[in-house]
Design a protein around this motif. Structure first.
Motif, PDB file in Angstrom:
ATOM      1  N   ASP A   8      -1.643  -7.017   0.399  1.00  0.00           N
ATOM      2  CA  ASP A   8      -1.371  -8.162  -0.470  1.00  0.00           C
ATOM      3  C   ASP A   8       0.011  -8.747  -0.179  1.00  0.00           C
ATOM      4  OD1 ASP A   8      -3.822  -7.675  -1.645  1.00  0.00           O
ATOM      5  OD2 ASP A   8      -2.966  -6.363  -3.169  1.00  0.00           O
ATOM      6  N   ALA A  27       4.181  -0.323  -9.908  1.00  0.00           N
ATOM      7  CA  ALA A  27       4.679  -1.551  -9.285  1.00  0.00           C
ATOM      8  C   ALA A  27       5.910  -2.098  -9.993  1.00  0.00           C
ATOM      9  CB  ALA A  27       3.580  -2.601  -9.264  1.00  0.00           C
ATOM     10  N   VAL A  68       2.210  -3.614   0.757  1.00  0.00           N
ATOM     11  CA  VAL A  68       1.934  -3.403  -0.671  1.00  0.00           C
ATOM     12  C   VAL A  68       0.537  -3.932  -0.989  1.00  0.00           C
ATOM     13  CG1 VAL A  68       2.734  -3.838  -3.026  1.00  0.00           C
ATOM     14  CG2 VAL A  68       4.387  -3.775  -1.137  1.00  0.00           C
ATOM     15  N   ARG A  69      -0.246  -3.089  -1.669  1.00  0.00           N
ATOM     16  CA  ARG A  69      -1.571  -3.503  -2.136  1.00  0.00           C
ATOM     17  C   ARG A  69      -1.647  -3.322  -3.643  1.00  0.00           C
ATOM     18  NH1 ARG A  69      -5.835  -4.312   1.293  1.00  0.00           N
ATOM     19  NH2 ARG A  69      -5.502  -3.777   3.477  1.00  0.00           N
ATOM     20  N   GLY A  70      -2.417  -4.177  -4.284  1.00  0.00           N
ATOM     21  CA  GLY A  70      -2.603  -4.087  -5.725  1.00  0.00           C
ATOM     22  C   GLY A  70      -3.512  -2.928  -6.110  1.00  0.00           C
ATOM     23  N   CYS A 116       0.214   0.518  -7.566  1.00  0.00           N
ATOM     24  CA  CYS A 116      -0.011  -0.161  -6.296  1.00  0.00           C
ATOM     25  C   CYS A 116       0.048   0.860  -5.177  1.00  0.00           C
ATOM     26  CB  CYS A 116       1.024  -1.263  -6.062  1.00  0.00           C
ATOM     27  SG  CYS A 116       2.715  -0.663  -5.895  1.00  0.00           S
ATOM     28  N   SER A 117      -0.597   0.522  -4.083  1.00  0.00           N
ATOM     29  CA  SER A 117      -0.592   1.394  -2.905  1.00  0.00           C
ATOM     30  C   SER A 117       0.451   0.888  -1.913  1.00  0.00           C
ATOM     31  CB  SER A 117      -1.974   1.406  -2.240  1.00  0.00           C
ATOM     32  OG  SER A 117      -2.941   1.911  -3.130  1.00  0.00           O
TER      33      SER A 117
END
Length: 471
Positions: free
Chosen positions: A59, A24, A44-46, A33-34
């Motif tokens: 997120d 990230a 964006v995901r954590g 992050c994904s």
């Protein structure tokens, strides 16, 4: 024609095109992050998230419509990075939002070597750039194609309509927009003209209003492209024209009958010569100078100009109560209906008593212009503005010599034609006008496009659309 793109308002980014897990940030110790790239956004995901598969949503979602660029670059020791820059709308709880710069960088270390990671980063960066292209071109394929396209197409995803052509194509666009049921909302979208024709009157006028030096051809295009990049816009007047055959047209440039319109249409066969076509057309029309018979009436703003003393036969305009002064514009809009021509009466009725009727009925030319320039090299109305609420009416009475007419057009290149004090040339700022030819003789034009010769009347509608300008 092209349009500045904005993401549609509906939620959801569409199908996932690319997906992966990255750092990230650019540093080696950044949390993972994904990421999931869809046609509309970068989701964006954590840590621990799985973007694109959960109903809870990401997120963060970076709208590609707000993205202005993306780049990939190597990072030590064997990783690579890709970044994107966005300008999303953000603002306080109260007040107007504003665009603020947001840059995000993601670290790629999926491949065993630096070259493989750089290829992955470049693939993501390239795809982001492709999806965030700010314009979508639309080729004008046939007569009236632009008119039909803007009238029928969903324009909700576009911020700006950009026309790269002459004034005629923009005339099609304006009238197509005014035929839409949602014309009030659509006309709030700014229009932009990039000169690609032979006359380019509106482009020359906007260049003049911006305070730039007079230029033509590529330099005029460069100035207009710079105005497009700045993105500043203001309101512009339109004139509503009604004909005896029942047509209603909207014009941004001018309406003409007689010599000027003859030159415009007769020189079409020399279009390949560019702006020089008008010089050749002027010489040809001078050789066969014609006189046209008709009645001209108008609702003036103030006393006529162009002569040393006002003519007793052409009194200044008055309000219905008899007091001299400007007449309210009277642009009335209700319930999506087109603006009412409240200054006009039906063509089958005489003009109101407070209008001026020109006593002469033989003309060489009549031209009502609302911008400063009639062409790239013709500064016809130096006092004109984009929203001055005024039609600048010029008419040439019969009896003028060919030499005097030629001098007027030579002086018009500098905007000094009224300084000649030619007794046959009259200029008066008006709110509305009516022209009634005795016979269907001669050529009428609106914004450079030919119109059937018949009785016509028009009135100004203040600030009816928006256009990109230099300031």
């Amino acid at each position: 024609m092209a349009a500045g793109r904005r993401a549609p308002p509906e939620p959801g980014g569409g199908p996932v095109l690319l997906q992966g897990v990255f750092g990230a940030g650019p540093s080696p110790g950044a949390a993972s992050c994904s990421l999931a790239l869809t046609p509309r956004e970068l989701q964006v995901r954590g840590p621990g998230g799985s973007c694109g598969g959960s109903s809870a949503g990401p997120d963060a979602a970076l709208r590609l419509a707000d993205c202005v660029g993306s780049a990939a670059f190597p990072a030590a020791p064997s990783a690579a990075c890709f970044s994107l820059v966005c300008y999303p709308l953000r603002g306080p709880r109260w007040g107007s939002p504003a665009r603020q710069r947001l840059e995000r960088t993601f670290r790629v270390c999926l491949a065993p070597d630096a070259e493989g990671n750089l290829r992955i980063a470049q693939a993501w960066s390239r795809r982001i750039r492709e999806l965030s292209v700010p314009v979508v071109p639309a080729q004008d394929e046939r007569a009236h194609h632009a008119h039909e396209k803007v009238r029928d197409e969903d324009l909700s995803q576009w911020d700006t309509l950009v026309v790269m052509s002459g004034d005629g194509l923009l005339y099609e666009v304006v009238n197509g927009l005014m035929e839409r049921p949602d014309w009030e909302e659509t006309m709030k979208k700014p229009l932009c003209i990039l000169p690609g024709g032979s006359g380019n009157a509106l482009a020359a006028s906007i260049n003049h209003y911006a305070g730039n030096d007079h230029v033509a051809k590529k330099k005029l295009l460069m100035n207009c492209a710079f105005i497009l990049c700045k993105g500043l816009h203001t309101q512009m007047d339109l004139v509503s024209l009604s004909t005896a055959s029942g047509k209603r047209l909207f014009s941004f440039l001018g309406f003409g009958w007689g010599f000027i319109s003859d030159v415009d249409i007769d020189s079409e066969k020399y279009r390949r010569l560019g702006n020089a076509r008008f010089t050749l057309g002027t010489l040809q029309c001078l050789a066969k100078l014609r006189v046209y018979q008709g009645r001209l009436s108008y609702l003036p703003v103030g006393p006529e100009q162009g002569t040393s003393t006002p003519s007793s036969r052409d009194p200044p305009g008055t309000l219905p109560n008899g007091q001299a002064g400007p007449v309210p514009l009277g642009t009335e809009v209700s319930g999506g209906a087109l603006p009412a021509d409240s200054l006009l009466v039906p063509l089958c009725q005489p003009v109101p008593g407070h209008w001026t009727v020109v006593p002469e009925e033989e003309f060489v030319s009549v031209y009502a212009i609302y911008q400063s320039h009639l062409g790239t090299n013709l500064l016809m109305a130096p006092a004109a503005g984009l929203h001055d609420g005024c039609i600048h009416l010029f008419y040439l009475r019969a009896g003028i010599s060919r030499l005097a007419l030629l001098k007027i057009f030579l002086a018009m290149a500098r905007g000094t034609h009224l300084d000649l004090n030619c007794p046959h040339l009259r200029y008066v700022p008006v709110r509305a006008f009516r022209l009634e030819p005795r016979t269907a003789a001669g050529i009428m034009t609106v914004d450079g496009e030919a119109l059937a010769c018949e009785p016509v009347q028009g009135q100004i509608h203040n600030r009816l659309c928006r256009v990109l300008t230099g300031s």
